[in-house]
Design a protein around this motif. Structure first.
Motif, PDB file in Angstrom:
ATOM      1  N   PRO A  28       0.831  -1.216   0.000  1.00 50.22           N
ATOM      2  CA  PRO A  28       0.000   0.000   0.000  1.00 50.22           C
ATOM      3  C   PRO A  28       0.865   1.266   0.000  1.00 50.22           C
ATOM      4  O   PRO A  28       2.009   1.258   0.455  1.00 50.22           O
ATOM      5  CB  PRO A  28      -0.795  -0.120   1.302  1.00 50.22           C
ATOM      6  N   ASP A  29       0.289   2.359  -0.490  1.00 51.40           N
ATOM      7  CA  ASP A  29       1.015   3.635  -0.553  1.00 51.40           C
ATOM      8  C   ASP A  29       1.572   4.039   0.809  1.00 51.40           C
ATOM      9  O   ASP A  29       2.727   4.463   0.926  1.00 51.40           O
ATOM     10  CB  ASP A  29       0.080   4.743  -1.057  1.00 51.40           C
ATOM     11  N   SER A  30       0.751   3.921   1.859  1.00 48.97           N
ATOM     12  CA  SER A  30       1.164   4.370   3.191  1.00 48.97           C
ATOM     13  C   SER A  30       2.383   3.601   3.698  1.00 48.97           C
ATOM     14  O   SER A  30       3.263   4.168   4.356  1.00 48.97           O
ATOM     15  CB  SER A  30       0.010   4.223   4.183  1.00 48.97           C
ATOM     16  N   VAL A  31       2.454   2.288   3.362  1.00 45.26           N
ATOM     17  CA  VAL A  31       3.592   1.470   3.801  1.00 45.26           C
ATOM     18  C   VAL A  31       4.857   1.886   3.050  1.00 45.26           C
ATOM     19  O   VAL A  31       5.938   2.031   3.637  1.00 45.26           O
ATOM     20  CB  VAL A  31       3.303  -0.026   3.589  1.00 45.26           C
ATOM     21  N   LEU A  32       4.731   2.089   1.740  1.00 43.20           N
ATOM     22  CA  LEU A  32       5.888   2.514   0.950  1.00 43.20           C
ATOM     23  C   LEU A  32       6.374   3.901   1.378  1.00 43.20           C
ATOM     24  O   LEU A  32       7.584   4.149   1.424  1.00 43.20           O
ATOM     25  CB  LEU A  32       5.521   2.512  -0.534  1.00 43.20           C
ATOM     26  N   HIS A  33       5.458   4.774   1.686  1.00 39.24           N
ATOM     27  CA  HIS A  33       5.845   6.112   2.167  1.00 39.24           C
ATOM     28  C   HIS A  33       6.648   6.003   3.455  1.00 39.24           C
ATOM     29  O   HIS A  33       7.629   6.728   3.655  1.00 39.24           O
ATOM     30  CB  HIS A  33       4.602   6.965   2.395  1.00 39.24           C
ATOM     31  N   ARG A  34       6.224   5.109   4.313  1.00 39.72           N
ATOM     32  CA  ARG A  34       6.922   4.938   5.605  1.00 39.72           C
ATOM     33  C   ARG A  34       8.330   4.381   5.405  1.00 39.72           C
ATOM     34  O   ARG A  34       9.276   4.766   6.097  1.00 39.72           O
ATOM     35  CB  ARG A  34       6.102   4.011   6.495  1.00 39.72           C
ATOM     36  N   ILE A  35       8.477   3.485   4.441  1.00 38.20           N
ATOM     37  CA  ILE A  35       9.801   2.912   4.143  1.00 38.20           C
ATOM     38  C   ILE A  35      10.717   3.971   3.535  1.00 38.20           C
ATOM     39  O   ILE A  35      11.876   4.126   3.926  1.00 38.20           O
ATOM     40  CB  ILE A  35       9.666   1.707   3.196  1.00 38.20           C
ATOM     41  N   VAL A  49      11.729   6.935 -11.584  1.00 34.28           N
ATOM     42  CA  VAL A  49      12.080   6.431 -12.919  1.00 34.28           C
ATOM     43  C   VAL A  49      11.822   4.936 -13.050  1.00 34.28           C
ATOM     44  O   VAL A  49      11.921   4.378 -14.156  1.00 34.28           O
ATOM     45  CB  VAL A  49      13.566   6.738 -13.241  1.00 34.28           C
ATOM     46  N   LEU A  50      11.480   4.270 -11.959  1.00 35.59           N
ATOM     47  CA  LEU A  50      11.318   2.813 -11.995  1.00 35.59           C
ATOM     48  C   LEU A  50      10.078   2.390 -12.768  1.00 35.59           C
ATOM     49  O   LEU A  50      10.122   1.445 -13.554  1.00 35.59           O
ATOM     50  CB  LEU A  50      11.259   2.250 -10.565  1.00 35.59           C
ATOM     51  N   SER A  51       8.956   3.058 -12.520  1.00 37.70           N
ATOM     52  CA  SER A  51       7.698   2.695 -13.175  1.00 37.70           C
ATOM     53  C   SER A  51       6.658   3.768 -12.878  1.00 37.70           C
ATOM     54  O   SER A  51       6.884   4.681 -12.085  1.00 37.70           O
ATOM     55  CB  SER A  51       7.204   1.336 -12.672  1.00 37.70           C
ATOM     56  N   LYS A  52       5.476   3.631 -13.515  1.00 33.72           N
ATOM     57  CA  LYS A  52       4.389   4.570 -13.243  1.00 33.72           C
ATOM     58  C   LYS A  52       3.939   4.482 -11.792  1.00 33.72           C
ATOM     59  O   LYS A  52       3.572   5.477 -11.179  1.00 33.72           O
ATOM     60  CB  LYS A  52       3.209   4.283 -14.172  1.00 33.72           C
ATOM     61  N   ARG A  53       3.950   3.265 -11.283  1.00 32.99           N
ATOM     62  CA  ARG A  53       3.560   3.058  -9.871  1.00 32.99           C
ATOM     63  C   ARG A  53       4.481   3.843  -8.930  1.00 32.99           C
ATOM     64  O   ARG A  53       4.025   4.526  -8.014  1.00 32.99           O
ATOM     65  CB  ARG A  53       3.614   1.551  -9.565  1.00 32.99           C
ATOM     66  N   TRP A  54       5.785   3.754  -9.162  1.00 31.88           N
ATOM     67  CA  TRP A  54       6.731   4.463  -8.294  1.00 31.88           C
ATOM     68  C   TRP A  54       6.691   5.974  -8.536  1.00 31.88           C
ATOM     69  O   TRP A  54       6.976   6.756  -7.632  1.00 31.88           O
ATOM     70  CB  TRP A  54       8.142   3.918  -8.508  1.00 31.88           C
ATOM     71  N   ARG A  55       6.329   6.380  -9.739  1.00 36.74           N
ATOM     72  CA  ARG A  55       6.165   7.811  -9.999  1.00 36.74           C
ATOM     73  C   ARG A  55       5.002   8.357  -9.160  1.00 36.74           C
ATOM     74  O   ARG A  55       5.079   9.438  -8.594  1.00 36.74           O
ATOM     75  CB  ARG A  55       5.916   8.049 -11.489  1.00 36.74           C
ATOM     76  N   HIS A  56       3.952   7.556  -9.097  1.00 31.84           N
ATOM     77  CA  HIS A  56       2.798   7.934  -8.259  1.00 31.84           C
ATOM     78  C   HIS A  56       3.204   8.023  -6.786  1.00 31.84           C
ATOM     79  O   HIS A  56       2.798   8.952  -6.063  1.00 31.84           O
ATOM     80  CB  HIS A  56       1.674   6.910  -8.433  1.00 31.84           C
ATOM     81  N   ILE A  57       4.009   7.054  -6.347  1.00 27.05           N
ATOM     82  CA  ILE A  57       4.460   7.055  -4.946  1.00 27.05           C
ATOM     83  C   ILE A  57       5.260   8.322  -4.637  1.00 27.05           C
ATOM     84  O   ILE A  57       5.082   8.951  -3.581  1.00 27.05           O
ATOM     85  CB  ILE A  57       5.309   5.791  -4.653  1.00 27.05           C
TER      86      ILE A  57
END
Length: 490
Positions: A28-35, A49-57
């Protein structure tokens, strides 16, 4: 009920997944933000630059701490502006929880960035730390009107910062919980009033190095902790806060003022630190019925300002633990106005810590009728002059004369020593005056349970062994008295 074969099939399905599958991205976004919060901000930005998902993060990352940039990058203003501008363009829901800035800025540039953060990104925690600007920075009115801002910390170097006019501030900061101001300039308007209409939810307030501040009035109904330091031009301080619990005022007040005053009304206050302040012409401390602990040290004490200092201490009537300079206590005990009410003012006092460089100053304490249970004596002296002053003191205060000095006054000291249970002495050396004091306290305190002797820094264990060897030979009036020796290290 699930059969064994079905369970086995589920496990095989799990292990048969493609070996290159990215399970971290699925978090989830909140977990990745915490990391990501554990990384410097430039490393976090590089993940886009990794992917669209990581761009969103990255574009939704809520904590932008630009102080993690390396020292040579602190002035990379373009990168910071680029981050916020792209965030606004790409991500429609891009609220910022934390924005922390440092470096060198043009005032117009910094103002625009703050406007973006407050109006577009609903920043909750804005911290501008050690920022250098090309001119005195005027805090924008958008900050005052924000309904999202909870924490505001401003520390400007060089030219400093000006607050908006009071007409704009009086209805501002409606959601603010914590406020920290450093190097604020008040020369044009030397007064600041903070009340519940402008700071209804403020719980913590810290101010330091404010230039030109002459009059400060704080009447915030939600304030719990207040700190004020290095405001040397201050004339008048008024604190009236029903929920205030902790208060610290250090190195404040104008020494040349002839009409200075301090007024404190705080029924929930339990700890006050009053360190290195000039004595005001008037002191009014009342309604401090919850006060438990105080540390008091005035910058300069003379007979001329004893009345105000007496009024200050009289306001601490519920105090249980007090820390102060011995010379202040000595002057107060000789003041007729204060000496008569000392026992009544400190009727609840159980622990007292005195800092002194002259052992004889303690005699004024021992003559009182205070019912102390714990006494802490910190022997202080400038290391450059300690040796010479100690030698001079020992010449004037030899072992026999020191013992006679205390013994001749033992009858007057008896009421004070009667209740004493614990004595701690910090910074003891091999001075005869100090040995005389230790011998007197051990030999005349019948209810003493423990004495802790902390040896002054220097010469290590040998000095401690010599002190211990000598003290252990002294007579003890209490058979229960335990003596503990420690070496002080800095």
């Amino acid at each position: 009920m699930e059969t064994r074969s079905a369970k086995r099939k589920k496990l095989l399905d799990v292990y048969d997944k493609e070996p290159g599958e990215d399970r971290v991205t699925e978090l989830p976004d909140s977990v990745l933000h915490r990391i990501l919060l554990l990384l410097p901000i430039k490393n976090i930005a590089q993940t886009c630059v990794l992917s669209k998902r990581w761009r969103h993060i990255w574009y939704s990352f809520p904590d932008l701490d630009f102080t993690t940039l390396k020292e040579q990058e602190h002035y990379d203003v373009k990168f910071i502006v680029h981050v916020l501008s792209n965030r606004e363009k790409v991500h429609c829901r891009s609220d910022i929880r934390l924005l922390r800035l440092r470096g060198s800025w043009r005032c117009s540039q910094l103002n625009e960035l703050i406007r973006q953060a407050v109006l577009t990104h609903n920043v909750q925690h804005l911290e501008i730390d050690d920022v250098v600007t090309n001119d005195c920075f005027n805090l924008s009115r958008w900050v005052l009107k924000s309904d999202w801002l909870k924490i505001l910390k401003l520390r400007f170097s060089g030219q400093g910062i000006r607050l908006p006019p009071w007409c704009f501030m009086k209805d501002g900061f409606q959601s603010l919980n914590k406020l920290s101001l450093s190097l604020v300039i008040f020369h044009e308007k030397p007064s600041l009033g903070m009340d519940c209409s402008s700071f209804p939810l403020l719980e913590k307030l810290r101010m330091d190095k404010c230039r030109g501040l002459r009059h400060l009035r704080v009447c915030c109904r939600a304030l719990v902790k207040f700190s004020l330091s290095e405001c040397s031009e201050l004339d008048n301080l008024e604190i009236s806060c029903p929920k205030l619990k902790k208060m610290s005022v250090s190195r404040c007040f104008n020494t040349t003022s002839r009409n200075s005053s301090v007024m404190i009304d705080a029924p929930k206050l339990d700890k006050i630190i009053w360190n290195g302040n000039a004595i005001t012409d008037r002191s009014s401390l009342h309604n401090l019925r919850s006060l438990q602990e105080a540390s008091v040290c005035f910058e300069s004490v003379t007979a001329a300002n004893l009345a105000s200092m007496s009024d200050f201490f009289n306001g601490l009537y519920q105090l249980k633990c007090l820390k102060m300079e011995a010379h202040c206590f000595e002057l107060l005990s000789k003041n007729k106005h204060f000496a008569g009410v000392m026992s009544e003012a400190f009727v609840n006092l159980k622990s007292l810590e005195l800092h002194t460089s002259r052992i004889q100053e303690l005699a004024s304490l021992f003559r009182t009728y205070l019912s102390l249970q714990k006494l802490i004596i910190s022997i202080t002296s400038d290391s450059r002059i300690r040796k010479s002053s100690q030698m001079q003191m020992d010449r004037n205060f030899s072992s026999s004369s020191g013992e006679q000095y205390w013994k001749s006054r033992s009858h007057a000291f008896k009421p004070f020593l009667h209740e004493l249970k614990s004595v701690t002495i910090h910074g003891i050396s091999e001075s005869e005056s100090e040995f005389s004091l230790v011998k007197f306290l051990l030999g005349h305190t019948g209810g003493l349970q423990e004495m802790v002797i902390n040896c002054a820094e220097g010469r290590g264990c040998r000095r401690l062994q010599r002190i211990e060897s000598r003290v252990m030979q002294f007579y003890r009036a209490s058979s229960d008295a335990k003596v503990v020796f420690n070496q002080t290290f800095h």
